[in-house]
Design an enzyme around this catalytic site. Sequence first.
Site, PDB file in Angstrom:
ATOM      1  N   ASP A 160       0.830  -1.200   0.000  1.00 51.34           N
ATOM      2  CA  ASP A 160       0.000   0.000   0.000  1.00 51.34           C
ATOM      3  C   ASP A 160       0.871   1.259   0.000  1.00 51.34           C
ATOM      4  OD1 ASP A 160      -2.422   1.304   0.085  1.00 51.34           O
ATOM      5  OD2 ASP A 160      -3.203   0.124   1.757  1.00 51.34           O
ATOM      6  N   ASP A 215      -9.656   3.585  -3.763  1.00 52.04           N
ATOM      7  CA  ASP A 215     -10.349   2.332  -3.433  1.00 52.04           C
ATOM      8  C   ASP A 215     -11.731   2.210  -4.086  1.00 52.04           C
ATOM      9  OD1 ASP A 215      -8.225   2.402  -1.708  1.00 52.04           O
ATOM     10  OD2 ASP A 215      -9.380   1.849   0.066  1.00 52.04           O
TER      11      ASP A 215
HETATM   12  C1  GLA Z   1      -5.854   1.560   1.402  1.00 59.36           C
HETATM   13  C2  GLA Z   1      -5.924   0.617   0.216  1.00 59.36           C
HETATM   14  C3  GLA Z   1      -7.025  -0.409   0.431  1.00 59.36           C
HETATM   15  C4  GLA Z   1      -6.785  -1.184   1.712  1.00 59.36           C
HETATM   16  C5  GLA Z   1      -6.607  -0.229   2.881  1.00 59.36           C
HETATM   17  C6  GLA Z   1      -6.086  -0.932   4.102  1.00 59.36           C
HETATM   18  O1  GLA Z   1      -6.966   2.343   1.497  1.00 59.36           O
HETATM   19  O2  GLA Z   1      -6.119   1.340  -0.962  1.00 59.36           O
HETATM   20  O3  GLA Z   1      -7.118  -1.280  -0.668  1.00 59.36           O
HETATM   21  O4  GLA Z   1      -5.656  -1.987   1.543  1.00 59.36           O
HETATM   22  O5  GLA Z   1      -5.695   0.833   2.599  1.00 59.36           O
HETATM   23  O6  GLA Z   1      -5.941  -0.088   5.184  1.00 59.36           O
END
Ligand code: GLA
Length: 432
Positions: A160, A215
């Site tokens: 990430d 996301d």
């Molecule tokens: C970010 C990533 C997600 C997930 C979260 C975990 O937002 O983009 O896909 O992995 O962190 O905290």
Amino acid sequence: MMIRYQFTIILYLLYIANYTSFAYNNGMGKTPPMGWNSWCTHSLCNLFGKDPCTEQLVMETADAIVEKGLDKLGYKYVALDDCWSDTKRDANGNLQPEKKSFPNGMKHVADYVHSKGLFFGLYTSLGTETCKGSRPGSYNHYAQDAKTLTSWGIDMIKMDHCGHKNGTDPQLYGEMSKALNASGRPVLFSLCNWGLDNVWDWGSNLAQMFRIQMDHLPFWKFGSNHSSDGVGYGQGTYDIIEWMAHLQPSKWTKQYGWLDPDFLMTEYFTMDFIGSRTEYTFWSLWSAPLLISTDLRKISTKKMQIIGNEEVIAINQDPSNTAGDRIFNDTNGRQVWARDLANGDKCVVLYNSGKGKSHGDKLIVGVTWDMLGWNTKFVLDNDGNGVKEGNDVIVEVRNLWKKETLGNFTNGYNATLAVRDVQMLRLRRYGV
Ligand code: GLA
């Protein structure tokens, strides 16, 4: 002269050695990865509530994948997201799993997943902390963490973008990519920088899949442009489809370098059958990773029809290693998408986008063979009239969701579609 020649060869060999040390060609991710990730198993992708992940969740999910025959369809990865690690490194500075949730350690979990014939994945972050729960990130520890995680037997790592860091994304993700390869274990590297720094230009040099936006959440339309957590047009399925149309995925997609629009939300209660089917359709058309992030242990029979359709999966896994682009879009929301397939067929998706609305009028959406470059050929006769050369282009149309061949069509094909719905077609051309 001879010395110069030898020097050139040595330089070339060094170049190859360096080149082959990058993750994208370590044998993993030859086709888009398929499987499960824990992130959206509960509470709207952890927007609220407690982190769900435990040893039991992983083991039961691995069991469910095998019991439901999903492994035979290609779903091989069982991966934990941000939730598995303790908030502190151990006395040697190594990452360690949270003891209460993983009382037997991570190797035990990895061994169990492997005993089912599946791959195991874990998560970390490029910066000093992960995105949730103040867990340690891998910054300043890339080689050490690559070593620890691979010693447990992981097959995939998602990295990430949270926490503090100095350096550019290509530089830092590049360090992790090298560290993973130096471990000697083939690991699928999932690069998650939310589409920043034009990752499509360089992501496939370092990793087999790279996130192209912020996301995805289990909604049809959600949020707006360019949040601080990455690029994109929003976080719903509709928004991601529009963002992908803008990116033109066929320009960037390559083998060992898959564009990642984020997890599939198939079994989430906010995703109905049509929304989930449309989501799965586009992810397949784009050769995107098919990582379902909802609770596979509880998947309904109806939604199993979505993730269990071999003909749709075959589009996603097609050896053409390309992706579908939007070739038509009108002001009412009619869209046509198309891609080539390795055997000369094409996959076409007819789609009523509803312009982002969830309800509205049905629309007739059509494709003509001309739009696909499948034209009947004409030549001019002595009087300057167009005369057909060869046969008409005849196209056999198969509806992939219905698994039904609809017949042969000469000019094109159209379908009446409710808002958010698609027809996903496999087209085979006959004639010249
Ligand atoms: C970010 C990533 C997600 C997930 C979260 C975990 O937002 O983009 O896909 O992995 O962190 O905290």
